[in-house]
Each structure stands twice: as structure tokens, then as C-alpha cells.
Design a protein around this motif. Structure first.
Motif, PDB file in Angstrom:
ATOM      1  N   ALA A 165       0.858  -1.169   0.000  1.00  0.00           N
ATOM      2  CA  ALA A 165       0.000   0.000   0.000  1.00  0.00           C
ATOM      3  C   ALA A 165       0.901   1.228   0.000  1.00  0.00           C
ATOM      4  CB  ALA A 165      -0.908  -0.012   1.220  1.00  0.00           C
ATOM      5  N   ARG A 166       0.432   2.284  -0.649  1.00  0.00           N
ATOM      6  CA  ARG A 166       1.258   3.481  -0.766  1.00  0.00           C
ATOM      7  C   ARG A 166       0.766   4.553   0.183  1.00  0.00           C
ATOM      8  NH1 ARG A 166       0.273   7.824  -5.125  1.00  0.00           N
ATOM      9  NH2 ARG A 166      -0.727   8.638  -3.263  1.00  0.00           N
ATOM     10  N   ALA A 167       1.669   5.075   0.996  1.00  0.00           N
ATOM     11  CA  ALA A 167       1.319   6.168   1.896  1.00  0.00           C
ATOM     12  C   ALA A 167       1.313   7.487   1.134  1.00  0.00           C
ATOM     13  CB  ALA A 167       2.298   6.215   3.070  1.00  0.00           C
ATOM     14  N   PHE A 168       0.869   8.569   1.789  1.00  0.00           N
ATOM     15  CA  PHE A 168       0.696   9.846   1.099  1.00  0.00           C
ATOM     16  C   PHE A 168       2.002  10.401   0.562  1.00  0.00           C
ATOM     17  CE2 PHE A 168       2.526  12.957   3.989  1.00  0.00           C
ATOM     18  CZ  PHE A 168       2.663  12.227   5.150  1.00  0.00           C
ATOM     19  N   ASN A 169       3.114  10.026   1.153  1.00  0.00           N
ATOM     20  CA  ASN A 169       4.410  10.553   0.711  1.00  0.00           C
ATOM     21  C   ASN A 169       5.131   9.571  -0.222  1.00  0.00           C
ATOM     22  OD1 ASN A 169       4.948   8.590   2.561  1.00  0.00           O
ATOM     23  ND2 ASN A 169       6.249   9.830   3.889  1.00  0.00           N
ATOM     24  N   ASN A 170       4.369   8.670  -0.825  1.00  0.00           N
ATOM     25  CA  ASN A 170       4.885   7.663  -1.762  1.00  0.00           C
ATOM     26  C   ASN A 170       5.680   6.556  -1.097  1.00  0.00           C
ATOM     27  OD1 ASN A 170       3.674   8.744  -3.978  1.00  0.00           O
ATOM     28  ND2 ASN A 170       5.495   9.749  -4.762  1.00  0.00           N
ATOM     29  N   ARG A 171       5.846   6.632   0.198  1.00  0.00           N
ATOM     30  CA  ARG A 171       6.543   5.556   0.881  1.00  0.00           C
ATOM     31  C   ARG A 171       5.603   4.372   1.090  1.00  0.00           C
ATOM     32  NH1 ARG A 171      11.313   6.919   3.197  1.00  0.00           N
ATOM     33  NH2 ARG A 171      11.133   5.277   4.758  1.00  0.00           N
ATOM     34  N   PRO A 172       6.131   3.184   1.236  1.00  0.00           N
ATOM     35  CA  PRO A 172       5.282   2.024   1.512  1.00  0.00           C
ATOM     36  C   PRO A 172       4.622   2.168   2.876  1.00  0.00           C
ATOM     37  CG  PRO A 172       7.590   1.430   1.771  1.00  0.00           C
ATOM     38  CD  PRO A 172       7.572   2.793   1.169  1.00  0.00           C
ATOM     39  N   MET A 173       3.376   1.738   2.957  1.00  0.00           N
ATOM     40  CA  MET A 173       2.624   1.900   4.193  1.00  0.00           C
ATOM     41  C   MET A 173       2.963   0.842   5.226  1.00  0.00           C
ATOM     42  SD  MET A 173      -1.486   2.359   4.582  1.00  0.00           S
ATOM     43  CE  MET A 173      -1.391   3.946   3.762  1.00  0.00           C
ATOM     44  N   TYR A 174       3.255  -0.366   4.786  1.00  0.00           N
ATOM     45  CA  TYR A 174       3.483  -1.469   5.702  1.00  0.00           C
ATOM     46  C   TYR A 174       4.943  -1.911   5.679  1.00  0.00           C
ATOM     47  CZ  TYR A 174      -1.605  -1.707   5.641  1.00  0.00           C
ATOM     48  OH  TYR A 174      -2.944  -1.402   5.753  1.00  0.00           O
ATOM     49  N   ASP A 175       5.403  -2.344   6.820  1.00  0.00           N
ATOM     50  CA  ASP A 175       6.774  -2.852   6.930  1.00  0.00           C
ATOM     51  C   ASP A 175       6.895  -4.250   6.334  1.00  0.00           C
ATOM     52  OD1 ASP A 175       7.183  -1.326  10.199  1.00  0.00           O
ATOM     53  OD2 ASP A 175       7.617  -0.547   8.192  1.00  0.00           O
ATOM     54  N   ASN A 176       5.766  -4.972   6.284  1.00  0.00           N
ATOM     55  CA  ASN A 176       5.799  -6.323   5.718  1.00  0.00           C
ATOM     56  C   ASN A 176       5.971  -6.243   4.204  1.00  0.00           C
ATOM     57  OD1 ASN A 176       4.123  -6.076   8.148  1.00  0.00           O
ATOM     58  ND2 ASN A 176       3.963  -8.298   8.014  1.00  0.00           N
ATOM     59  N   TRP A 177       6.896  -6.996   3.691  1.00  0.00           N
ATOM     60  CA  TRP A 177       7.081  -7.118   2.251  1.00  0.00           C
ATOM     61  C   TRP A 177       6.916  -8.575   1.855  1.00  0.00           C
ATOM     62  CZ3 TRP A 177       7.519  -3.003  -0.974  1.00  0.00           C
ATOM     63  CH2 TRP A 177       7.902  -1.774  -0.424  1.00  0.00           C
ATOM     64  N   GLY A 178       6.452  -8.802   0.653  1.00  0.00           N
ATOM     65  CA  GLY A 178       6.413 -10.155   0.121  1.00  0.00           C
ATOM     66  C   GLY A 178       7.787 -10.573  -0.352  1.00  0.00           C
ATOM     67  N   GLN A 179       7.833 -11.736  -0.982  1.00  0.00           N
ATOM     68  CA  GLN A 179       9.112 -12.235  -1.482  1.00  0.00           C
ATOM     69  C   GLN A 179       9.525 -11.540  -2.773  1.00  0.00           C
ATOM     70  OE1 GLN A 179       6.241 -13.676  -2.068  1.00  0.00           O
ATOM     71  NE2 GLN A 179       6.313 -14.128  -4.268  1.00  0.00           N
ATOM     72  N   GLY A 180       8.576 -10.824  -3.370  1.00  0.00           N
ATOM     73  CA  GLY A 180       8.862 -10.158  -4.625  1.00  0.00           C
ATOM     74  C   GLY A 180       8.862 -11.135  -5.787  1.00  0.00           C
ATOM     75  N   THR A 181       8.920 -10.584  -6.985  1.00  0.00           N
ATOM     76  CA  THR A 181       9.010 -11.413  -8.186  1.00  0.00           C
ATOM     77  C   THR A 181      10.100 -10.823  -9.079  1.00  0.00           C
ATOM     78  OG1 THR A 181       7.742 -12.455  -9.978  1.00  0.00           O
ATOM     79  CG2 THR A 181       7.141 -10.178  -9.427  1.00  0.00           C
ATOM     80  N   GLN A 182      11.017 -11.671  -9.491  1.00  0.00           N
ATOM     81  CA  GLN A 182      12.186 -11.232 -10.260  1.00  0.00           C
ATOM     82  C   GLN A 182      11.813 -11.021 -11.724  1.00  0.00           C
ATOM     83  OE1 GLN A 182      15.661 -10.742  -9.299  1.00  0.00           O
ATOM     84  NE2 GLN A 182      15.673  -9.851 -11.362  1.00  0.00           N
ATOM     85  N   VAL A 183      12.169  -9.862 -12.224  1.00  0.00           N
ATOM     86  CA  VAL A 183      12.028  -9.557 -13.646  1.00  0.00           C
ATOM     87  C   VAL A 183      13.429  -9.328 -14.204  1.00  0.00           C
ATOM     88  CG1 VAL A 183      11.191  -7.890 -15.333  1.00  0.00           C
ATOM     89  CG2 VAL A 183       9.725  -8.582 -13.427  1.00  0.00           C
ATOM     90  N   THR A 184      13.767 -10.097 -15.218  1.00  0.00           N
ATOM     91  CA  THR A 184      15.065  -9.962 -15.854  1.00  0.00           C
ATOM     92  C   THR A 184      14.850  -9.735 -17.346  1.00  0.00           C
ATOM     93  OG1 THR A 184      16.063 -11.458 -14.236  1.00  0.00           O
ATOM     94  CG2 THR A 184      17.303 -11.033 -16.262  1.00  0.00           C
ATOM     95  N   VAL A 185      15.391  -8.639 -17.843  1.00  0.00           N
ATOM     96  CA  VAL A 185      15.227  -8.279 -19.253  1.00  0.00           C
ATOM     97  C   VAL A 185      16.600  -8.349 -19.912  1.00  0.00           C
ATOM     98  CG1 VAL A 185      14.371  -6.580 -20.893  1.00  0.00           C
ATOM     99  CG2 VAL A 185      13.321  -6.761 -18.618  1.00  0.00           C
ATOM    100  N   SER A 186      16.721  -9.215 -20.889  1.00  0.00           N
ATOM    101  CA  SER A 186      17.988  -9.371 -21.591  1.00  0.00           C
ATOM    102  C   SER A 186      18.023  -8.495 -22.837  1.00  0.00           C
ATOM    103  CB  SER A 186      18.188 -10.829 -21.979  1.00  0.00           C
ATOM    104  OG  SER A 186      17.183 -11.248 -22.879  1.00  0.00           O
ATOM    105  N   SER A 187      19.211  -8.048 -23.155  1.00  0.00           N
ATOM    106  CA  SER A 187      19.364  -7.150 -24.316  1.00  0.00           C
ATOM    107  C   SER A 187      19.594  -7.935 -25.595  1.00  0.00           C
ATOM    108  CB  SER A 187      20.517  -6.192 -24.073  1.00  0.00           C
ATOM    109  OG  SER A 187      21.691  -6.910 -23.819  1.00  0.00           O
TER     110      SER A 187
END
Length: 119
Positions: A97-119
Motif C-alpha cells: 500500500a502506498r502512503a501519502f508521501n509515496n513511501r510504503p505503508m506497511y513494513d511487511n514485504w512479500g518475497q517479490g518477483t524477479q524480472v530480468t530483461v535481456s538485451s
């Protein structure tokens, strides 16, 4: 318990497309502005796109015109459609969630998903 589960990343050639998904739980999803953040190796995490309760969207200059954020409140899910991908888009992508100052609202983060773009 706040939880974010990201998916949809992968390896793609420059110019290709990917669609990321993030399922949120433990938060009043429909009442929150949601954002996609990314962190490239050696760089700070940055906000790339956000979507408000009403569906208004904002994008970082670097992705404007190429990325589209959307949400499905019935599924507590936010999406990021990424087109015309560039090698500089390579990063781990997270949602929060995004707070009013563009910072993340929650300290909890997921594992994320890796995006790799090859040239």
C-alpha cells in the motif's frame, strides 16, 4: 497479518512483455492506494506505479507509456502490465500500500518477483 504475494516475473528479451500480480491480505485493500515498487541490484527500492481507490494512476517517468497498473478489489489483487521492457527494468518487483508521501505503508514485504530483461 499483512501479507503480499507477488507473481508473474521471469526472463524476457528487450521489447517483450510481462504481467505481474500481487495478492494482498490482512489489509483493507479496497480502501488503500496500492503501489508497485522495484529494487535493482545496488539501488534503493523505488515506486514505479500506483493506483488509488478511484482508479487514478501515477507512474514514474521511466515507465510512463510502457507500464499499466490496475486492480481488482473483489480479488484483493493489483496488477502491473509491463510492455516494451528494457534491460534497465531488471529488478525485483514488490507491491505494498502506498502512503501519502509515496513511501510504503506497511513494513511487511512479500518475497517479490524477479524480472530480468535481456538485451
Amino acid at each position: 497479518q499483512v501479507q503480499f504475494v507477488e507473481s508473474g516475473g521471469g526472463l524476457v528479451q528487450a521489447g517483450g512483455s510481462l504481467r505481474l500480480s500481487c495478492a494482498a491480505s490482512g489489509i483493507p485493500f479496497s480502501l488503500k492506494t496500492m503501489g508497485w515498487y522495484r529494487q535493482a541490484p545496488g539501488k534503493q527500492r523505488e515506486l514505479v506505479a500506483s493506483i488509488s481507490l478511484s482508479g487514478s494512476t501515477n507512474y514514474a517517468d521511466s515507465v510512463t507509456g510502457r507500464f499499466t497498473i490496475s486492480r481488482d478489489n473483489a480479488k484483493n489483487t493489483v496488477y502491473l502490465q509491463m510492455n516494451s521492457l528494457k534491460p534497465e527494468d531488471t529488478a525485483v518487483y514488490y507491491c505494498n500500500a502506498r502512503a501519502f508521501n509515496n513511501r510504503p505503508m506497511y513494513d511487511n514485504w512479500g518475497q517479490g518477483t524477479q524480472v530480468t530483461v535481456s538485451s
